[in-house]
Design a protein around this motif. Structure first.
Motif, PDB file in Angstrom:
ATOM      1  N   LEU A  87       0.814  -1.213   0.000  1.00 52.35           N
ATOM      2  CA  LEU A  87       0.000   0.000   0.000  1.00 52.35           C
ATOM      3  C   LEU A  87       0.846   1.260   0.000  1.00 52.35           C
ATOM      4  O   LEU A  87       0.469   2.271  -0.579  1.00 52.35           O
ATOM      5  N   ARG A  88       1.996   1.226   0.727  1.00 52.23           N
ATOM      6  CA  ARG A  88       2.880   2.389   0.820  1.00 52.23           C
ATOM      7  C   ARG A  88       4.323   1.950   0.597  1.00 52.23           C
ATOM      8  O   ARG A  88       4.768   0.946   1.123  1.00 52.23           O
ATOM      9  N   GLU A  89       5.036   2.754  -0.186  1.00 51.45           N
ATOM     10  CA  GLU A  89       6.461   2.503  -0.421  1.00 51.45           C
ATOM     11  C   GLU A  89       7.245   2.791   0.862  1.00 51.45           C
ATOM     12  O   GLU A  89       6.812   3.571   1.703  1.00 51.45           O
ATOM     13  N   ASP A  90       8.397   2.188   0.978  1.00 51.67           N
ATOM     14  CA  ASP A  90       9.285   2.396   2.117  1.00 51.67           C
ATOM     15  C   ASP A  90      10.315   3.455   1.731  1.00 51.67           C
ATOM     16  O   ASP A  90      11.247   3.175   0.980  1.00 51.67           O
ATOM     17  N   PRO A  91      10.176   4.711   2.222  1.00 51.24           N
ATOM     18  CA  PRO A  91      11.057   5.802   1.795  1.00 51.24           C
ATOM     19  C   PRO A  91      12.399   5.867   2.529  1.00 51.24           C
ATOM     20  O   PRO A  91      13.240   6.687   2.189  1.00 51.24           O
ATOM     21  N   CYS A  92      12.605   5.026   3.539  1.00 49.24           N
ATOM     22  CA  CYS A  92      13.838   5.104   4.324  1.00 49.24           C
ATOM     23  C   CYS A  92      15.050   4.661   3.511  1.00 49.24           C
ATOM     24  O   CYS A  92      14.914   4.015   2.479  1.00 49.24           O
ATOM     25  N   GLY A  93      16.222   5.013   3.987  1.00 49.28           N
ATOM     26  CA  GLY A  93      17.458   4.726   3.264  1.00 49.28           C
ATOM     27  C   GLY A  93      18.315   3.663   3.911  1.00 49.28           C
ATOM     28  O   GLY A  93      19.506   3.595   3.642  1.00 49.28           O
ATOM     29  N   GLN A  94      17.765   2.830   4.773  1.00 48.82           N
ATOM     30  CA  GLN A  94      18.542   1.793   5.455  1.00 48.82           C
ATOM     31  C   GLN A  94      18.203   0.424   4.860  1.00 48.82           C
ATOM     32  O   GLN A  94      17.528  -0.398   5.474  1.00 48.82           O
ATOM     33  N   HIS A  95      18.678   0.199   3.632  1.00 52.27           N
ATOM     34  CA  HIS A  95      18.363  -1.038   2.906  1.00 52.27           C
ATOM     35  C   HIS A  95      18.681  -2.271   3.744  1.00 52.27           C
ATOM     36  O   HIS A  95      19.753  -2.372   4.330  1.00 52.27           O
ATOM     37  N   GLN A  96      17.741  -3.190   3.811  1.00 52.57           N
ATOM     38  CA  GLN A  96      17.921  -4.449   4.529  1.00 52.57           C
ATOM     39  C   GLN A  96      17.959  -5.577   3.490  1.00 52.57           C
ATOM     40  O   GLN A  96      16.903  -5.969   2.963  1.00 52.57           O
ATOM     41  N   PRO A  97      19.157  -6.092   3.172  1.00 50.16           N
ATOM     42  CA  PRO A  97      19.307  -7.068   2.094  1.00 50.16           C
ATOM     43  C   PRO A  97      18.418  -8.305   2.234  1.00 50.16           C
ATOM     44  O   PRO A  97      17.937  -8.827   1.249  1.00 50.16           O
ATOM     45  N   GLU A  98      18.187  -8.745   3.444  1.00 45.14           N
ATOM     46  CA  GLU A  98      17.358  -9.937   3.653  1.00 45.14           C
ATOM     47  C   GLU A  98      15.875  -9.599   3.793  1.00 45.14           C
ATOM     48  O   GLU A  98      15.055 -10.491   3.966  1.00 45.14           O
ATOM     49  N   GLY A  99      15.539  -8.316   3.750  1.00 46.51           N
ATOM     50  CA  GLY A  99      14.150  -7.905   3.897  1.00 46.51           C
ATOM     51  C   GLY A  99      13.663  -8.058   5.325  1.00 46.51           C
ATOM     52  O   GLY A  99      14.460  -8.178   6.254  1.00 46.51           O
ATOM     53  N   VAL A 100      12.352  -8.026   5.495  1.00 44.26           N
ATOM     54  CA  VAL A 100      11.740  -8.186   6.810  1.00 44.26           C
ATOM     55  C   VAL A 100      10.631  -9.220   6.719  1.00 44.26           C
ATOM     56  O   VAL A 100      10.069  -9.466   5.650  1.00 44.26           O
ATOM     57  N   GLU A 101      10.313  -9.798   7.855  1.00 45.50           N
ATOM     58  CA  GLU A 101       9.280 -10.820   7.923  1.00 45.50           C
ATOM     59  C   GLU A 101       7.971 -10.219   8.433  1.00 45.50           C
ATOM     60  O   GLU A 101       7.973  -9.494   9.420  1.00 45.50           O
ATOM     61  N   MET A 102       6.908 -10.516   7.736  1.00 49.89           N
ATOM     62  CA  MET A 102       5.565 -10.078   8.134  1.00 49.89           C
ATOM     63  C   MET A 102       4.671 -11.307   8.186  1.00 49.89           C
ATOM     64  O   MET A 102       4.781 -12.196   7.330  1.00 49.89           O
ATOM     65  N   SER A 103       3.791 -11.362   9.179  1.00 51.29           N
ATOM     66  CA  SER A 103       2.910 -12.528   9.262  1.00 51.29           C
ATOM     67  C   SER A 103       1.484 -12.126   9.608  1.00 51.29           C
ATOM     68  O   SER A 103       1.241 -11.097  10.244  1.00 51.29           O
ATOM     69  N   TRP A 104       0.562 -12.939   9.150  1.00 56.04           N
ATOM     70  CA  TRP A 104      -0.863 -12.779   9.423  1.00 56.04           C
ATOM     71  C   TRP A 104      -1.406 -14.132   9.865  1.00 56.04           C
ATOM     72  O   TRP A 104      -1.096 -15.161   9.258  1.00 56.04           O
ATOM     73  N   SER A 105      -2.228 -14.132  10.892  1.00 58.53           N
ATOM     74  CA  SER A 105      -2.866 -15.369  11.323  1.00 58.53           C
ATOM     75  C   SER A 105      -4.023 -15.686  10.381  1.00 58.53           C
ATOM     76  O   SER A 105      -4.550 -14.793   9.707  1.00 58.53           O
ATOM     77  N   PHE A 106      -4.414 -16.951  10.329  1.00 56.75           N
ATOM     78  CA  PHE A 106      -5.566 -17.312   9.516  1.00 56.75           C
ATOM     79  C   PHE A 106      -6.800 -16.557   9.994  1.00 56.75           C
ATOM     80  O   PHE A 106      -7.652 -16.191   9.200  1.00 56.75           O
ATOM     81  N   GLN A 107      -6.892 -16.315  11.293  1.00 60.97           N
ATOM     82  CA  GLN A 107      -8.028 -15.560  11.821  1.00 60.97           C
ATOM     83  C   GLN A 107      -8.044 -14.149  11.233  1.00 60.97           C
ATOM     84  O   GLN A 107      -9.086 -13.662  10.806  1.00 60.97           O
ATOM     85  N   GLU A 108      -6.889 -13.479  11.178  1.00 64.67           N
ATOM     86  CA  GLU A 108      -6.806 -12.143  10.568  1.00 64.67           C
ATOM     87  C   GLU A 108      -7.204 -12.170   9.095  1.00 64.67           C
ATOM     88  O   GLU A 108      -7.765 -11.206   8.576  1.00 64.67           O
ATOM     89  N   LEU A 109      -6.894 -13.276   8.422  1.00 66.47           N
ATOM     90  CA  LEU A 109      -7.165 -13.403   6.997  1.00 66.47           C
ATOM     91  C   LEU A 109      -8.589 -13.888   6.709  1.00 66.47           C
ATOM     92  O   LEU A 109      -8.986 -13.975   5.553  1.00 66.47           O
ATOM     93  N   GLY A 110      -9.320 -14.229   7.761  1.00 63.74           N
ATOM     94  CA  GLY A 110     -10.681 -14.738   7.579  1.00 63.74           C
ATOM     95  C   GLY A 110     -10.711 -16.178   7.092  1.00 63.74           C
ATOM     96  O   GLY A 110     -11.680 -16.597   6.460  1.00 63.74           O
ATOM     97  N   LEU A 111      -9.660 -16.930   7.400  1.00 60.67           N
ATOM     98  CA  LEU A 111      -9.572 -18.319   6.963  1.00 60.67           C
ATOM     99  C   LEU A 111      -9.838 -19.274   8.115  1.00 60.67           C
ATOM    100  O   LEU A 111      -9.491 -18.987   9.265  1.00 60.67           O
ATOM    101  N   ALA A 112     -10.411 -20.404   7.794  1.00 63.86           N
ATOM    102  CA  ALA A 112     -10.658 -21.436   8.800  1.00 63.86           C
ATOM    103  C   ALA A 112      -9.332 -22.094   9.188  1.00 63.86           C
ATOM    104  O   ALA A 112      -8.418 -22.202   8.347  1.00 63.86           O
TER     105      ALA A 112
END
Length: 128
Positions: A87-112
Motif C-alpha cells: 500500500l505504501r512505499e518504504d522511503p527510508c534509506g537503510q536497505h535491509q538485504p534480507e528484507g523483513v518478515e511479516m505474518s498474518w494469522s488465519f483468523q486475521e485473513l478470515g480463513l478457517a
C-alpha cells in the motif's frame, strides 16, 4: 417421398445446429469480473504457510511496517489464494538485504484453521 425430403432437410440443418451447441461450450458460464486491487503487487523473497499463519519475507529500506502491506484473500475451489499487495512505499534509506518478515494469522485473513492456502506473488531474490 415427403418423408425422404423432410429427412434430407433435417440432415442438412443438423451440422450447423450442432456447431451452435459446440460454441456454447466455449462461452464462459458467467461474465469475468474485474476487481480493482489495492496498492501494488509485492514481489516477495519467501513465503510460508504453517500453523495457521501466513508468513512473508518482503523487501525493506528500513521502515516497512505491517500496515504498509495488505493480503488479499480469494477463495478458489481447492482452497484460498493470498496475494500480498504493498500500500505504501518504504522511503527510508537503510536497505535491509534480507528484507523483513511479516505474518498474518488465519483468523486475521478470515480463513478457517487448517485451510489449504497458496500464494500468488512472484518471487524476487534478495538485493545485495
Amino acid at each position: 417421398m415427403r418423408s425422404s425430403i423432410a429427412l434430407a432437410i433435417a440432415l442438412a440443418a443438423a451440422p450447423p445446429l450442432a456447431g451452435c451447441a459446440m460454441l456454447d461450450r466455449f462461452r464462459p458460464a458467467r461474465p469475468v469480473e474485474t476487481v480493482a486491487l489495492p496498492g501494488q503487487l509485492e514481489a516477495i523473497h519467501a513465503a510460508a504457510i504453517a500453523n495457521d499463519q501466513a508468513v512473508f519475507r518482503v523487501s525493506s529500506n528500513g521502515c516497512t511496517r505491517k500496515a504498509d502491506l495488505t493480503p488479499v484473500v480469494r477463495t478458489e475451489r481447492d482452497g484460498a489464494v493470498i496475494t500480498l499487495r504493498r500500500l505504501r512505499e518504504d522511503p527510508c534509506g537503510q536497505h535491509q538485504p534480507e528484507g523483513v518478515e511479516m505474518s498474518w494469522s488465519f483468523q486475521e485473513l478470515g480463513l478457517a484453521p487448517g485451510a489449504r492456502v497458496t500464494v500468488e506473488n512472484p518471487y524476487q531474490m534478495p538485493r545485495t
